[in-house]
Write a protein that holds these residues in place. Structure first.
Motif: not given
Length: 450
Positions: A1-12, A304-318
């Motif tokens: 299991x790669x490190x990304x999946x390992x982190x993902x599994x540990x969050x559940x 004034x042009x200031x906004x927030x961006x949000x990304x969920x990088x590991x969602x696709x691996x769920x």
């Protein structure tokens, strides 16, 4: 299991549920994401192998983005003043507009009295309304108009003005009490305009000629200004009034009104000097400032042009957490940081939008019930400031992201509704997942089968 999946599994963490709960979830859920060729028709009989799972620790990347410009023309709003904001910097607002030539003519016995500008507060205040406001009136020396390849004017637009003021207001504005603000204007200018009418001069013979004579007015903050006020921008609420009287035994006072003209080109210029703030290095571009570089927080002040961006990088691996996967529901809770909005208005409506990798908004996330844009259902906790939050349903977004390609993948952008973003200085500071006071939260509910 790669490190990304390992982190993902540990969050559940998994909660076993009864057969009844599984039936209910499947019956009431209209949106889902499941592996192709699989159905749940035959798995309810083996509940030990079926998990109803909630994960609320998916990694969320957040950053503050600086937009190039924001439309501020044709919004029926005048913003004037300046405010030193400890988080957003020194904000300065000014407005530009044209005036309409009236059809009036002057009587033979007319004598000049005075010239004033009348504007009507709309109730908006950015700062302490009990402090001093100084507004200066300047003549505009260029034709106020969009560039040849555009239809709008922006917070960054600007036109040359005269160096000498035509009028000044210095005092306290009571936005919910004062129905009209009277700004005394130059008697020299007033007498000059009066004489043009008295002599039926070419300068007041047509609208075009009048605009050549007076291109428009700019209302700007004076050095004593300590807040920004909003005013109504319509023909009946922006008036330059020329007062005169008729000479005779009984003095008859009269006036001529020059009202707002061509509202399409009335706009607000908004400047921000962010020196000494966490946003001092913020510049337009796709990168912005990551939340861990700005105190585990991100910022929003759309005008004034200031906004927030949000990304969920590991969602696709769920879906890889189990052999078979079905997404049931997902929610996002955005928390303004306690103490940052005591003296400032939070955006009442904060829209959640999908944006590509260049931060271009491609769509708003619809409400799953009525299909309209989601504004976050703001709840304000005035007592403890712990539960103040905007809440969104991001189920459809998550499903789309799981099934997305590199071309169709989207991040999320938080920005006030279009009208609020163009007419108000409301702002908010929100916490990321590591913020010590208030944290962004994401919850994803799904069914899986081993």
């Amino acid at each position: 299991m790669n490190s990304t999946m390992h982190r993902l599994m540990n969050t559940i963490y998994t909660h076993r549920r009864s057969r009844y709960l599984l039936y209910a979830l499947l019956a009431t859920t209209a949106t889902s994401c499941e592996k192709k060729g699989f159905t749940y028709d035959n798995i309810i009989a083996t509940p030990d192998e079926t998990n109803y799972t909630i994960t609320d620790t998916l990694t969320v990347d957040m950053r503050t983005i600086q937009l190039d410009s924001v439309i501020t023309s044709n919004q029926a709003t005048l913003l004037i003043g300046q405010k030193q904001d400890p988080s957003f910097g020194k904000i300065t607002a000014g407005t530009f507009f044209q005036l309409k030539l009236p059809a009036n003519t002057l009587e033979t016995k007319a004598l000049y009295d005075s010239l004033e500008l009348l504007i009507k507060p709309n109730g908006f205040v950015y700062g302490d309304s009990t402090t001093t406001q100084e507004i200066q009136v300047f003549p505009v020396l260029e034709k106020i108009q969009p560039s040849t390849d555009n239809y709008y004017l922006y917070n960054t637009s600007n036109f040359a003005t005269g160096s000498t003021t035509l009028g000044t207001f210095n005092g306290i504005i009571r936005p919910n009490v004062d129905t009209l603000l009277h700004i005394k204007m130059s008697d020299a200018k007033g007498a000059e305009i009066f004489d043009l009418f008295k002599n039926k001069a070419d300068e007041v013979s047509s609208q075009n000629n009048f605009q050549e004579y007076l291109q428009g007015l700019a209302l700007q903050a004076g050095t004593n200004s300590t807040l920004v006020n909003g005013f109504q921008g319509s023909e009946s609420t922006v008036i330059m009034r020329l007062h005169y009287h008729l000479d005779g035994l009984d003095v008859e006072k009269k006036y001529i009104d020059f009202t707002l003209y061509n509202p399409q080109v009335q706009f607000n210029r908004i400047q921000a000097d962010r020196t000494g703030t966490a946003l001092s290095s913020l510049a337009p571009g796709v990168d912005g400032l990551l939340s861990d570089a700005t105190g585990n927080s991100t910022f929003i002040q759309a005008i004034t042009g200031v906004v927030t961006r949000i990304d969920i990088p590991y969602l696709k691996s769920l879906p890889a957490v189990s052999k078979y996967f079905k997404l049931i529901q997902a929610s996002l809770v955005v928390a303004p940081i306690a103490g940052t909005y005591n003296d400032y208005q939070l955006p009442y409506r904060l829209t959640l939008c999908a944006a590509n990798n260049k931060n271009m908004v491609t769509d708003t996330l619809p409400d799953p019930v009525n299909g309209y844009a989601q504004y976050g259902n703001l709840v304000i906790d005035n007592m403890l400031h712990e539960k103040t939050a905007y809440t969104y349903d991001i189920t459809r977004y998550c499903i789309n992201e799981i099934n997305s390609t590199n071309y169709t993948t989207r991040g999320l952008v938080l920005i006030p509704s279009a009208y609020d973003a163009r007419t108000r200085l409301d702002r908010t500071i929100i916490g990321d997942q590591k913020n010590k006071t208030n944290r962004i939260k994401i919850q994803v509910y799904y069914l899986s089968y081993k």
